[in-house]
Write a protein that holds these residues in place. Structure first.
Motif, mmCIF file in Angstrom:
data_model
loop_
_atom_site.group_PDB
_atom_site.id
_atom_site.type_symbol
_atom_site.label_atom_id
_atom_site.label_comp_id
_atom_site.label_asym_id
_atom_site.label_seq_id
_atom_site.Cartn_x
_atom_site.Cartn_y
_atom_site.Cartn_z
ATOM 1 N N ASP A 1 0.816 -1.221 0.000
ATOM 2 C CA ASP A 1 0.000 0.000 0.000
ATOM 3 C C ASP A 1 0.848 1.268 0.000
ATOM 4 O O ASP A 1 0.291 2.368 -0.046
ATOM 5 N N LEU A 2 2.161 1.116 0.068
ATOM 6 C CA LEU A 2 3.044 2.275 0.213
ATOM 7 C C LEU A 2 3.711 2.622 -1.114
ATOM 8 O O LEU A 2 3.988 1.750 -1.941
ATOM 9 N N ALA A 3 3.956 3.902 -1.293
ATOM 10 C CA ALA A 3 4.692 4.393 -2.463
ATOM 11 C C ALA A 3 6.071 4.835 -1.986
ATOM 12 O O ALA A 3 6.221 5.921 -1.408
ATOM 13 N N ILE A 4 7.077 3.982 -2.196
ATOM 14 C CA ILE A 4 8.426 4.254 -1.708
ATOM 15 C C ILE A 4 9.424 4.061 -2.840
ATOM 16 O O ILE A 4 9.422 3.037 -3.521
ATOM 17 N N GLU A 5 10.288 5.070 -3.014
ATOM 18 C CA GLU A 5 11.431 4.955 -3.915
ATOM 19 C C GLU A 5 12.666 4.822 -3.033
ATOM 20 O O GLU A 5 13.022 5.749 -2.311
ATOM 21 N N PHE A 6 13.331 3.663 -3.084
ATOM 22 C CA PHE A 6 14.340 3.332 -2.083
ATOM 23 C C PHE A 6 15.715 3.967 -2.337
ATOM 24 O O PHE A 6 16.567 3.954 -1.449
ATOM 25 N N GLY A 7 15.971 4.485 -3.522
ATOM 26 C CA GLY A 7 17.167 5.298 -3.739
ATOM 27 C C GLY A 7 18.492 4.567 -3.702
ATOM 28 O O GLY A 7 19.513 5.160 -3.357
ATOM 29 N N LEU A 8 18.528 3.285 -4.067
ATOM 30 C CA LEU A 8 19.789 2.556 -4.104
ATOM 31 C C LEU A 8 20.565 2.960 -5.359
ATOM 32 O O LEU A 8 20.108 2.770 -6.479
ATOM 33 N N ASP A 9 21.740 3.539 -5.167
ATOM 34 C CA ASP A 9 22.503 4.069 -6.303
ATOM 35 C C ASP A 9 23.997 3.943 -6.029
ATOM 36 O O ASP A 9 24.686 4.928 -5.768
ATOM 37 N N PRO A 10 24.545 2.719 -6.075
ATOM 38 C CA PRO A 10 25.974 2.566 -5.796
ATOM 39 C C PRO A 10 26.870 3.308 -6.773
ATOM 40 O O PRO A 10 27.942 3.783 -6.381
ATOM 41 N N ILE A 11 26.461 3.444 -8.016
ATOM 42 C CA ILE A 11 27.295 4.187 -8.974
ATOM 43 C C ILE A 11 27.343 5.656 -8.584
ATOM 44 O O ILE A 11 28.409 6.299 -8.641
ATOM 45 N N GLY A 12 26.207 6.201 -8.168
ATOM 46 C CA GLY A 12 26.200 7.588 -7.704
ATOM 47 C C GLY A 12 27.046 7.778 -6.467
ATOM 48 O O GLY A 12 27.714 8.814 -6.299
ATOM 49 N N LYS B 1 6.821 -2.547 -3.903
ATOM 50 C CA LYS B 1 6.722 -2.477 -5.368
ATOM 51 C C LYS B 1 7.907 -1.748 -5.995
ATOM 52 O O LYS B 1 8.163 -1.882 -7.177
ATOM 53 N N GLY B 2 8.585 -0.910 -5.185
ATOM 54 C CA GLY B 2 9.663 -0.105 -5.752
ATOM 55 C C GLY B 2 9.139 1.198 -6.326
ATOM 56 O O GLY B 2 8.004 1.586 -6.047
ATOM 57 N N PRO B 3 9.930 1.886 -7.109
ATOM 58 C CA PRO B 3 11.250 1.492 -7.618
ATOM 59 C C PRO B 3 12.307 1.445 -6.517
ATOM 60 O O PRO B 3 12.189 2.122 -5.505
ATOM 61 N N ALA C 1 12.835 -7.174 -17.843
ATOM 62 C CA ALA C 1 11.671 -6.311 -17.616
ATOM 63 C C ALA C 1 11.538 -5.957 -16.146
ATOM 64 O O ALA C 1 11.199 -4.818 -15.778
ATOM 65 N N GLU C 2 11.836 -6.919 -15.283
ATOM 66 C CA GLU C 2 11.763 -6.675 -13.844
ATOM 67 C C GLU C 2 12.853 -5.695 -13.416
ATOM 68 O O GLU C 2 12.628 -4.814 -12.565
ATOM 69 N N ALA C 3 14.041 -5.821 -14.009
ATOM 70 C CA ALA C 3 15.133 -4.894 -13.705
ATOM 71 C C ALA C 3 14.783 -3.485 -14.161
ATOM 72 O O ALA C 3 15.050 -2.502 -13.457
ATOM 73 N N ARG C 4 14.181 -3.377 -15.335
ATOM 74 C CA ARG C 4 13.742 -2.066 -15.840
ATOM 75 C C ARG C 4 12.746 -1.422 -14.886
ATOM 76 O O ARG C 4 12.827 -0.224 -14.593
ATOM 77 N N ASN C 5 11.811 -2.208 -14.386
ATOM 78 C CA ASN C 5 10.787 -1.661 -13.499
ATOM 79 C C ASN C 5 11.350 -1.208 -12.157
ATOM 80 O O ASN C 5 10.705 -0.437 -11.446
ATOM 81 N N ALA C 6 12.548 -1.692 -11.815
ATOM 82 C CA ALA C 6 13.152 -1.331 -10.526
ATOM 83 C C ALA C 6 13.814 0.031 -10.551
ATOM 84 O O ALA C 6 14.214 0.544 -9.503
ATOM 85 N N ILE C 7 13.939 0.649 -11.726
ATOM 86 C CA ILE C 7 14.762 1.849 -11.888
ATOM 87 C C ILE C 7 13.903 3.105 -11.971
ATOM 88 O O ILE C 7 12.889 3.143 -12.670
ATOM 89 N N ALA C 8 14.335 4.150 -11.246
ATOM 90 C CA ALA C 8 13.759 5.494 -11.351
ATOM 91 C C ALA C 8 14.895 6.483 -11.566
ATOM 92 O O ALA C 8 16.064 6.176 -11.299
#
Length: 629
Positions: free
Chosen positions: A165-176, A208-210, A252-259
């Protein structure tokens, strides 16, 4: 009312649409022989030609947001004290924000501040009263990104909320993190494995991600042009797709994980085109991967490098232009930097103004009611297409360097960014890229603004924060700079002196003769913190005027005098005025280019000239040397 066909309105024939040739003829008449290219044709940082006029156009392609309607108003939660963070968060949400970005200590975007929460109870206290399933949450990328993500998940579990039920973008960005902090505590394949495991753990809990953030702020702050920013976004996203697929995750699942997080800068036309181009380019990457394109999730943040410490009220204008551009360009959510952000941790007033900037654009300007306001506008369509081409070229260049991690660790990307940074700083120094309130129209009597009384912490490397050892990835940490910094350093130097340095403007002739160049000179010197007093015009035709000029110079307590007048005054009176001032002990400069009079003026004592296009930073540094004599 009955509709009337255009053909039934014969008076319209009296106003035929002008042709391009007719417009050009009218322009040439006004220019009176001046160079059309130099006067009216611009160039972006990527060399993209920007015409003064474009014909209407039909969009070749159009990539829209996944959801139409309002963009989401985001506020950053970055106070280190949980109780204070809670107060700010509630004020933001009650004031119109619907998204909170949790910026934990150590995140580059926290600027040395950041939320300090070691466990779910502390984070719960910071978010006490915040109903998590009624808002959106984002996490700023940080060296401890995995820890922060799981900490937030622990809070959700503590509150017995349903992750779905939550809208969360988890912000995992090791390259950044590698770009910002200069290191990662594992090899790249191991990083890919850990990233996949973290995403899997979160998905198993029902999120659900991203989950992954492609954040271009580190590159923009290091000097990236629009095309290179787009190139880093694509190259980073592709690196994540490869890493996740290598660990068995369907593409497709990897694509959906990205914001994505992109920067909204103060050039309206280029920023609108950049956001539109980003969607088109991401669609192209998806197609190249054999996927049916899905709209990119794009968060925008107004540009850190555009903020100023001096006359910070002008940042309100910068934030408004950037927010407008991101909204028109199709951002899904937006953070407006508080206008005092460059000075410290923003207080409630600055945060409220940042929120209201968006709310006015949404509620009063109604920007959200049109899906793609720039569609069909020739300028926007041309710039969008040009940025697609340039951005793709930058992406290919990074790929040829081995991909994003290799481009960072091998030094190629830092080198390209350094070149672009140097070019932009040169444009700032020569005021080809003016900064209102700093390099242009400075206010040396500005009043103070308030920020919260919180001391920033030093930004540690990712290895220091993780406490890791062993095999690592290392790169040159990308610098974070603001364009105004060279001028701000000069202002700080002037403010640190026992008294403000002075340049005497020796105005020659009538007010009409000297006003333009005296205004130019005052503007230039005040940009470095100098006081620049002047008179009403001297050295018209008598020794009396020369005596008055010398007397005014001595009364000013200046060591540097700058002649300001028309070319005719320089030819007729400049040498005599310079000799009189030199006899009084002045170092003499002159505003303008003296052309054939230069030799005579040099002989009379003029040692330097200031003019449009000169390096103002270097000029002001030399002025300090003179003032210190």
């Amino acid at each position: 009312m009955n509709s009337t066909a255009q053909s039934d309105l014969p008076y319209l024939d009296a106003f035929p649409a002008p042709s391009g040739a007719a417009w050009r003829a009218a322009v040439d008449k006004v220019l009176k022989g001046a160079d059309f290219e130099k006067r009216l044709v611009g160039r972006s940082a990527d060399g993209i030609r920007i015409e003064p006029l474009y014909p209407a156009a039909s969009p070749r392609d159009r990539a829209l947001r996944a959801e139409s309607g309002r963009w989401h108003v985001a506020a950053r939660l970055d106070h280190p004290v949980p109780a204070e963070a809670r107060t700010l968060a509630l004020a933001d949400l009650e004031g119109g924000a619907d998204t909170l970005t949790l910026s934990f200590a150590g995140a580059r975007a926290a600027r040395g501040y950041g939320l300090v929460a070691e466990d779910a109870d502390t984070l719960d206290a910071a978010l006490d009263g915040v109903i998590l399933d009624l808002i959106r949450l984002r996490l700023d990328p940080a060296p401890q990104g995995r820890v922060n993500a799981l900490l937030l998940a622990a809070l959700v579990e503590k509150r017995s909320l349903n992750p779905a039920d939550l809208a969360i973008e988890f912000g995992l960005d090791p390259i950044g993190v590698l770009a910002s902090h200069g290191s990662l505590a594992a090899s790249w394949p191991e990083i890919g494995l850990r990233l996949t495991e973290t995403i899997g753990a979160l998905k198993e809990r029902g999120y659900k991600g991203p989950f992954v953030s492609v954040d271009t702020r580190p590159y923009h702050e290091a000097g990236a042009s629009e095309a290179l920013e787009l190139g880093t976004a694509l190259a980073t996203a592709v690196a994540y797709l490869r890493a996740l697929e290598a660990q068995g995750m369907p593409l497709a699942e990897a694509r959906n994980a990205i914001a994505f997080t992109l920067v909204a800068d103060i050039d309206e036309f280029i920023t609108v085109a950049k956001f539109r181009a980003a969607r088109l380019l991401w669609n192209r990457v998806q197609q190249a991967c054999g996927l049916e394109p899905k709209p990119a999730a794009i968060h925008a943040e107004t540009a850190w490098r555009a903020l100023t410490k001096r006359d910070p009220w002008v940042n309100l204008l910068r934030g408004t232009v950037a927010a407008f551009s991101a909204g028109v360009g199709g951002a899904d959510s937006l953070t407006v930097q508080p206008f005092t952000a460059a000075l410290g941790l923003a207080d409630g007033f600055a945060r409220r103004v940042a929120r209201n900037t968006q709310l006015i654009l949404l509620e009063e300007a109604n920007l959200w009611r049109v899906a793609d306001p720039a569609a069909g506008a020739g300028g926007f369509e041309a710039l969008t297409q040009a940025l697609c081409e340039k951005g793709w070229q930058a992406f290919q260049q990074i790929e040829q360097a081995g991909g994003m991690p290799a481009a960072l660790t091998g030094g190629d990307l830092p080198k390209w960014l350094a070149e672009q940074r140097a070019a932009r700083l040169k444009a700032v120094a020569t005021r080809r890229e003016p900064i209102t309130g700093t390099s242009e129209f400075p206010n040396i009597r500005e009043s103070d603004v308030s920020v919260l009384d919180v001391v920033p912490m030093a930004l540690a490397s990712s290895l220091e924060q993780a406490g890791a050892a062993g095999e690592t990835l290392r790169a040159e940490p990308l610098p974070s700079f603001r364009l105004a910094e060279p001028f701000e350093q000069l202002r700080d130097k002037a403010d640190g002196l026992p008294q403000r340095p002075v340049v005497f403007l020796a105005t020659l002739g009538s007010i009409a003769d000297f006003t333009a160049r005296a205004g130019f000179a005052r503007n230039l010197f005040e940009a470095g913190g100098f006081s620049a007093p002047s008179g009403d015009g001297f050295a018209r035709d008598s020794a009396t005027d020369l005596d008055a000029l010398v007397g005014a110079f001595r009364a000013s307590d200046a060591k540097l005098a700058c002649l300001c007048g028309a070319d005719a005054a320089y030819a007729n009176e400049g040498a005599a005025a310079a000799e009189a001032l030199a006899a009084a002990g002045a170092t003499i400069w002159l505003a303008g280019r003296p052309a054939e009079n230069e030799a005579a003026l040099n002989k009379a004592g003029v040692s330097s000239f200031i003019f449009m296009g000169c390096d103002v930073v270097e000029t002001l540094e030399r002025a300090f040397d003179v003032a210190a004599v």
